[in-house]
Enzyme design. Structure first.
Site, short mmCIF file in Angstrom:
data_model
loop_
_atom_site.label_atom_id
_atom_site.label_comp_id
_atom_site.label_asym_id
_atom_site.label_seq_id
_atom_site.Cartn_x
_atom_site.Cartn_y
_atom_site.Cartn_z
N ALA A 47 0.83 -1.21 0.00
CA ALA A 47 0.00 0.00 0.00
C ALA A 47 0.86 1.26 0.00
O ALA A 47 0.48 2.27 -0.58
CB ALA A 47 -0.91 0.00 1.23
N CYS A 95 4.24 1.21 12.04
CA CYS A 95 5.17 2.04 11.28
C CYS A 95 5.88 3.03 12.19
O CYS A 95 6.90 3.58 11.85
CB CYS A 95 4.43 2.81 10.19
SG CYS A 95 3.31 1.75 9.30
N THR A 118 9.63 -7.51 -12.76
CA THR A 118 9.08 -8.86 -12.92
C THR A 118 7.95 -9.09 -11.92
O THR A 118 8.09 -8.77 -10.73
CB THR A 118 10.20 -9.90 -12.71
OG1 THR A 118 11.21 -9.63 -13.66
CG2 THR A 118 9.68 -11.32 -12.89
#
Ligand code: 7TS
Length: 390
Positions: free
Chosen positions: A71, A327, A240
Site C-alpha cells: 500500500a 510504522c 518482474t
C-alpha cells in the site's frame, strides 16, 4: 496461550491462500513475460488472480489494476503521479486535500511534495476521530487537483464519508483517491456504487502475503509510470511480476469479500464483547462510536497506564496488541490519531489498539479480558509516577 490482536498491522495468511501459492514457488516458476511454456503456463493464473481483484471491487475491464509491492507504494504512486502529470504541468492547480490522520505513506509523501511547491490542506478529525464530509468540502479551492481520504482509519477503525466526498469530487472535477487498506474484507467496497478514481489495497491486511498490493486506476485517470525499465503491467509499472504473491492476493481478496458478512456478525460480536468488558474498567476512554467503526477495531486509553507498559504486560501473557501503527512503534511516540483528536495529551500516551480477525476466537477474547483487567490493576498500583489517583 498466544493471542494475536494486531490485525490492523498485519494478518496471518489464510491456510487456503498458502496452499494456493505453493506450486508457484516450485514447478510453476516461469516469468509470465517469457515466450516459452514456463512463462505461458503461469499466465492464466495471473489473469485469474487479477480477475478476482476486479470482481472484489466490482470494476469494469476498461479500468486498471496495477500490481504494486504494498500500500505504501500504491499511495506514493498516486500522489507522486498526480504531481508529475498535473501539478508540474499546471502549477495553478497545485492544491491537495487530505486528512490529518492518513497513514504516514500518504502524510509523509505529501510533506515531501510540499517541498516541491504542492500546497496541502490536512483536514482535522473531530473528537471521535471522525472526518466530516463538510470539512473536506470546505477545504477545497479552485486550485484543488486531488482529494485523498482513507476509507477507514487504521488506528481507530473510524469509517470516513468516502461515498459523499467521492461524489462531491466528481461533480467538481477533482480527482479522488482512497486508501482502502483497512476497509477491504471489513466493509463492502463496491466501486460501482462509490465512484473513486484511485484506490489503494494491500494483501497482508486481508490474510494474503506481505509485500504485494494494488492500485486501482479508473479509465481516463491514468498516471505516468514511476518505475521505468520494463513492459510489465502494460508498461505502467516495470519489474518482474511476483506471481506467487499475486496468486495469493487473488484468493485472499476473494476470501475477504466472502467474509465481510462474518466480519460484521461474528467478529463484530467478539469485538463488542471485548469492548464492553474493557469499558467497565474505570477511567477508560474508547475512541469513536462503534457503529461508525470497522467491526474488528478498538482504540482505547486507560488513564494512568502507559501504553508501552501495557503492551509489555500483554506480551508477557502472549497477547499481541499495539499502541498504534507499527510504522511508528519503534519509538515511544504518542498515538498520532489520539493526538489529532486533540483531547487530554495523556490519552495519546495511554493508547492501546486491539484489532481482531476472522480467526479470533471467543476463548481468546475471554483470556484477553482477564489478562487485560489484571494488567491494568497491576500497572495502576505502581503508577504513582503517572499520577493516577484512582
Ligand atoms: N495504509 C493504511 C491505512 C495502513 O493501515 C497501512 C499499514 C498502510 C497503508 C501501509 O501498508 P503496507 O502494505 O505498505 O504495509 N498500517 C499499519 C498499522 O496500522 N500498523 O502497522 C501497519
Amino acid at each position: 496461550m498466544r493471542v494475536y490482536l494486531d490485525n490492523n498491522a498485519t494478518t496471518k495468511i489464510d491456510p487456503l491462500v498458502k496452499v494456493k501459492m505453493q506450486p508457484f514457488f516450485e514447478e510453476l516458476y516461469g516469468n509470465p513475460n517469457s515466450l516459452h511454456a514456463y512463462g505461458m503456463e503461469v499466465r492464466p493464473h495471473l489473469n485469474e488472480a487479477l480477475g478476482a481483484v476486479y470482481d472484489a471491487l466490482n470494476i469494469p475491464d476498461e479500468d486498471d489494476v496495477l500490481i504494486t509491492s504494498c500500500a505504501t507504494e500504491s499511495n506514493n504512486s498516486v500522489l507522486k503521479g498526480v504531481f508529475f502529470k498535473h501539478i508540474l504541468t499546471n502549477p495553478d492547480k497545485n492544491h491537495i486535500v487530505t486528512t490529518a490522520v492518513e497513514h504516514p505513506s500518504v502524510l509523509e509523501t505529501l510533506l515531501f511534495l510540499e517541498e516541491h511547491g504542492v500546497r496541502v490542506t490536512f483536514v482535522d478529525v473531530d473528537e471521535n476521530g471522525g472526518v466530516s464530509a463538510q470539512a473536506v468540502k470546505d477545504a477545497v479551492t479552485d486550485q484543488t487537483i486531488l482529494i485523498s481520504m482513507m476509507w477507514a482509519n487504521n488506528e481507530t477503525g473510524m469509517i470516513f464519508p468516502v461515498a459523499e466526498v467521492a461524489k462531491f469530487a466528481r461533480e467538481k472535477g477533482i480527482l479522488f483517491h482512497t486508501d482502502a487498506v483497512q476497509a477491504i474484507g471489513k466493509l463492502p467496497v463496491d466501486l460501482k456504487k462509490v465512484r473513486v478514481d484511485y484506490l489503494t489495497l494491500s494483501a497482508h491486511k486481508f490474510h494474503g502475503p506481505k509485500g504485494i498490493g494494488a492500485l486501482y486506476v479508473r479509465k481516463g485517470c491514468e498516471l505516468p509510470n514511476l518505475f521505468h525499465g520494463g513492459e510489465q503491467m502494460g508498461g505502467k509499472r516495470a519489474g518482474t511480476l511476483n506471481v506467487p504473491y499475486i496468486v495469493g492476493m487473488g484468493l485472499a481478496i476473494r476470501q475477504a469479500v466472502n467474509h465481510v458478512e462474518v466480519m460484521n456478525t461474528q467478529v463484530r460480536a467478539l469485538r463488542d464483547e471485548l469492548e464492553d468488558a474493557l469499558a467497565k474498567i474505570p477511567d477508560t476512554f474508547i475512541v469513536g462510536p462503534r457503529h461508525m467503526r470497522t467491526p474488528n477495531t478498538i482504540l482505547l486509553s486507560i488513564r494512568g497506564v502507559e501504553g508501552e507498559a501495557m503492551l509489555w504486560d500483554l506480551n508477557r501473557a502472549g497477547i499481541a496488541a499495539s499502541t498504534g501503527s507499527a510504522c511508528a512503534s519503534e519509538s515511544l511516540h504518542a498515538n498520532p490519531v489520539m493526538s489529532a483528536i486533540g483531547q487530554d495529551p495523556e490519552l495519546a500516551h495511554t493508547a492501546i489498539r486491539l484489532s481482531l480477525s476472522r480467526f479470533t476466537t471467543l476463548e481468546e477474547v475471554e483470556y484477553t479480558i482477564e489478562v487485560f483487567t489484571k494488567a491494568v490493576e497491576r500497572l495502576r498500583s505502581i503508577s504513582s509516577t503517572y499520577g493516577y489517583k484512582g
